[in-house]
Design an enzyme around this catalytic site. Sequence first.
Site, short mmCIF file in Angstrom:
data_model
loop_
_atom_site.label_atom_id
_atom_site.label_comp_id
_atom_site.label_asym_id
_atom_site.label_seq_id
_atom_site.Cartn_x
_atom_site.Cartn_y
_atom_site.Cartn_z
CE1 TYR A 154 -4.29 1.05 -0.32
CE2 TYR A 154 -4.09 1.79 1.81
CZ TYR A 154 -4.77 1.88 0.60
OH TYR A 154 -6.22 2.49 0.61
CE LYS A 161 -7.55 5.54 1.08
NZ LYS A 161 -8.94 6.08 0.82
#
Length: 255
Positions: A154, A161
Amino acid sequence: MSGLLAGKRLLVTGVITDSSIAFGVAKVAQENGASVVLTGYGRLSLVERIAKRLPETAPVIELDVTNAEHLAALPDKVREHMDGVDGLVHSIGFAPQSALGGQFLNAGWDDVSTALQVSTYSYQSLAVACLPLMQPGGSIVGLTFDATKAWPVYDWMGVAKAGLESASRYLALHLGKQGIRSNLVSAGPLRTMAAKSIPGFEQFEEAWSERAPLGWDLSDTEPAARAVCALLSDWFPATTGEIVHVDGGYHALGA
């Protein structure tokens, strides 16, 4: 009109295909009495085609959240379809390929800054753009993927995020005086177009399918969509700055 969102006017961003969480939100919201306007970026004709698959065809407004002119014009464009916004759904995220898939140490600032502007800063800029349309009792809901941990592929999207989760808390702080809530839904991995663009994302899929206490359906966006709609409703009037996990319980487990 009856339903959890009866009479609510919603602006939903991020509908790309009918497998997106945003599409699920728009569908559940309409089924529960809401009026919905969508925003799209890039292939607008594709979004307009997807909008016809909703229970009621929703109008689509072009919006590039990195374009100041688009943001400034947004209230007037929304008013062409409805006279205000009770709920705003932020389902926007993007990182260049060089910032994903194990490239954390190699990504340059230009690509990282793009990820942060689109995926993090846009939460604030979209909210500010919509403030002229919102009244006390309004609700802003965004979508995250558990940023309390570092995930193998990620990379900078995970950092973005984490910033989004912090931005939601600060938005809750600064908009609370106006009676506007800000919350996030942290969904488990779903086979959306966004997920498919992340190299190695299937690692998440395998872990969730095997370990989530309630099990996890990688293709079912409705649980996440229902949670978003609940937060948009009047049933959470004193909840803000919160992250609701819709991940089959995976987040609660130890390694």
